[in-house]
Design an enzyme around this catalytic site. Structure first.
Site, PDB file in Angstrom:
ATOM      1  N   SER A   1      41.917  37.732  40.574  1.00  0.00           N
ATOM      2  CA  SER A   1      40.556  38.278  40.514  1.00  0.00           C
ATOM      3  C   SER A   1      40.169  38.484  39.054  1.00  0.00           C
ATOM      4  CB  SER A   1      40.487  39.611  41.249  1.00  0.00           C
ATOM      5  OG  SER A   1      39.311  40.292  40.839  1.00  0.00           O
TER       6      SER A   1
ATOM      7  N   HIS B   1      39.271  34.022  42.114  1.00  0.00           N
ATOM      8  CA  HIS B   1      38.530  34.987  42.937  1.00  0.00           C
ATOM      9  C   HIS B   1      37.517  35.727  42.064  1.00  0.00           C
ATOM     10  CE1 HIS B   1      38.210  37.735  46.440  1.00  0.00           C
ATOM     11  NE2 HIS B   1      38.091  38.710  45.541  1.00  0.00           N
TER      12      HIS B   1
ATOM     13  N   ASP C   1      34.540  38.564  41.921  1.00  0.00           N
ATOM     14  CA  ASP C   1      34.055  39.758  42.610  1.00  0.00           C
ATOM     15  C   ASP C   1      32.644  40.123  42.178  1.00  0.00           C
ATOM     16  OD1 ASP C   1      36.254  40.615  44.308  1.00  0.00           O
ATOM     17  OD2 ASP C   1      37.370  40.923  42.454  1.00  0.00           O
TER      18      ASP C   1
ATOM     19  N   MET D   1      29.563  42.667  42.614  1.00  0.00           N
ATOM     20  CA  MET D   1      29.304  44.041  43.076  1.00  0.00           C
ATOM     21  C   MET D   1      27.915  44.481  42.647  1.00  0.00           C
ATOM     22  SD  MET D   1      32.883  45.861  42.128  1.00  0.00           S
ATOM     23  CE  MET D   1      34.465  45.092  42.494  1.00  0.00           C
TER      24      MET D   1
ATOM     25  N   HIS E   1      33.500  36.629  46.304  1.00  0.00           N
ATOM     26  CA  HIS E   1      33.553  37.790  47.196  1.00  0.00           C
ATOM     27  C   HIS E   1      32.323  38.651  46.932  1.00  0.00           C
ATOM     28  CE1 HIS E   1      35.990  41.723  48.251  1.00  0.00           C
ATOM     29  NE2 HIS E   1      34.998  41.499  49.096  1.00  0.00           N
TER      30      HIS E   1
ATOM     31  N   MET F   1      30.248  41.772  47.348  1.00  0.00           N
ATOM     32  CA  MET F   1      30.229  43.179  47.754  1.00  0.00           C
ATOM     33  C   MET F   1      28.823  43.680  47.465  1.00  0.00           C
ATOM     34  SD  MET F   1      34.007  44.053  46.313  1.00  0.00           S
ATOM     35  CE  MET F   1      33.991  42.556  45.327  1.00  0.00           C
TER      36      MET F   1
ATOM     37  N   MET G   1      40.654  43.732  53.371  1.00  0.00           N
ATOM     38  CA  MET G   1      40.679  44.573  52.164  1.00  0.00           C
ATOM     39  C   MET G   1      41.834  45.568  52.288  1.00  0.00           C
ATOM     40  SD  MET G   1      38.207  43.464  50.247  1.00  0.00           S
ATOM     41  CE  MET G   1      38.580  44.653  48.960  1.00  0.00           C
TER      42      MET G   1
ATOM     43  N   ASP H   1      43.106  41.332  49.802  1.00  0.00           N
ATOM     44  CA  ASP H   1      42.448  41.704  48.548  1.00  0.00           C
ATOM     45  C   ASP H   1      42.668  43.179  48.247  1.00  0.00           C
ATOM     46  OD1 ASP H   1      40.894  41.830  46.309  1.00  0.00           O
ATOM     47  OD2 ASP H   1      39.026  41.190  47.282  1.00  0.00           O
TER      48      ASP H   1
HETATM   49  C1  DX5 Z   1      38.159  45.145  44.747  1.00  0.00           C
HETATM   50  C2  DX5 Z   1      38.103  43.651  44.513  1.00  0.00           C
HETATM   51  C3  DX5 Z   1      39.416  43.048  44.233  1.00  0.00           C
HETATM   52  C4  DX5 Z   1      40.100  43.619  43.041  1.00  0.00           C
HETATM   53  C5  DX5 Z   1      41.568  43.508  43.232  1.00  0.00           C
HETATM   54  O1  DX5 Z   1      36.929  45.581  45.177  1.00  0.00           O
HETATM   55  O2  DX5 Z   1      37.527  42.978  45.614  1.00  0.00           O
HETATM   56  O3  DX5 Z   1      39.341  41.626  44.177  1.00  0.00           O
HETATM   57  O4  DX5 Z   1      39.736  43.027  41.840  1.00  0.00           O
HETATM   58  O5  DX5 Z   1      42.171  44.125  42.151  1.00  0.00           O
HETATM   59  P1  DX5 Z   1      43.681  44.582  42.187  1.00  0.00           P
HETATM   60  O6  DX5 Z   1      44.502  43.352  42.463  1.00  0.00           O
HETATM   61  O7  DX5 Z   1      43.886  45.130  40.822  1.00  0.00           O
HETATM   62  O8  DX5 Z   1      43.818  45.593  43.285  1.00  0.00           O
HETATM   63 ZN    ZN Z   2      37.661  40.758  45.787  1.00  0.00          ZN
END
Ligand code: DX5
Ligand code: ZN
Length: 231
Positions: A12, A37, A39, A41, A70, A72, A141, A177
């Site tokens: 990620s 990956h 993310d 947000m 991903h 969010m 998750m 994840d």
């Molecule tokens: C959290 C993200 C993850 C996150 C994982 O909301 O969706 O992808 O970056 O990070 P680690 O591996 O550090 O838990």
């Molecule tokens: Zn993620």
């Protein structure tokens, strides 16, 4: 993208250097990751903000393999076209992000890309039988979404096992994840997961100038997961 249940490591970039995404993506691919990956947000669905489709389009040029996006965000539907055009290979939306996940998954697949369904830790599998024919990936998750570096939530391992049984022979990836390390990866690999997202677990100790630790971290997670598959 040909389907395989082999273990795939998906770093990620939430834990990468945000001023250097292009070089970071190239470094993790050179160090042996399988997917990248990404993310997204919105500060509304989750209590953190990252970036949108323009950034995804910019980093796409630096990723040779699979770009796994991903989302969010809520709502999702108004932004699907933009993320598909940005070059996502897999586009994942949360079941909890709105009342019409069925429509969202249809809209993602209409772009000819893979549709992913993400489940927060408190969400059960009750809806899955009605969605299995429309998803290419289910993301379990193992932290509450929003931040990297959180602790793995062990109660999710049983969910992964139940999901794996539900999926049967269907070509659906199970992605994990949150909190993935060489210690937790074996638990979910044994339960049936095949895509392991890891942010802090991959990027710790390295940098674009010194990317070898990325490779060592990827390899440690992969080896632990693969060994658990064989017992
Ligand atoms: C959290 C993200 C993850 C996150 C994982 O909301 O969706 O992808 O970056 O990070 P680690 O591996 O550090 O838990
Ligand atoms: Zn993620």
């Amino acid at each position: 993208m040909t389907f395989s249940r082999a273990i795939k490591i998906a770093p990620s970039i939430l834990s990468a250097d945000f001023a250097n995404f292009g070089a970071e993506c190239e470094a993790i691919e050179a160090q042996g990751c399988d997917w990248v990956h990404v993310d997204v947000m919105d500060g509304h669905f989750v209590p953190n903000l990252t970036f949108g489709p323009a950034t995804c389009a910019a980093i796409r040029k630096h990723i040779k393999g699979v770009m796994d996006v991903h989302l969010m965000i809520a709502p999702v539907d108004p932004y699907i076209d933009a993320f598909a055009q940005a070059g996502a290979d897999v586009l994942t939306a949360h079941l909890e992000a709105g009342p019409h996940i069925h429509r969202t998954l249809q809209a993602i697949r209409a772009h000819g890309i893979k549709a992913g369904l993400a489940l927060n830790p408190a969400t059960g599998l009750d809806s899955l039988p009605y969605l299995l024919d429309m998803v290419d990936l289910v993301c379990v998750m193992t932290v509450n979404p929003g931040f990297g570096g959180q602790k793995f939530i062990h109660s999710q391992v049983d969910k992964v096992r139940a999901l794996r049984a539900m999926i049967g022979d269907r070509p659906i990836h199970i992605e994990i994840d949150g909190g993935v390390t060489p210690e937790t990866a074996p638990l979910v690999a044994a339960a049936g997961a095949d895509v392991l997202v890891a942010g802090s677990g991959v990027f710790k100790g390295g940098s674009v100038a010194n990317p070898a630790p990325y490779g060592a971290n990827i390899q440690a997670i992969r080896a632990a997961a693969e060994a658990a598959r064989q017992v």
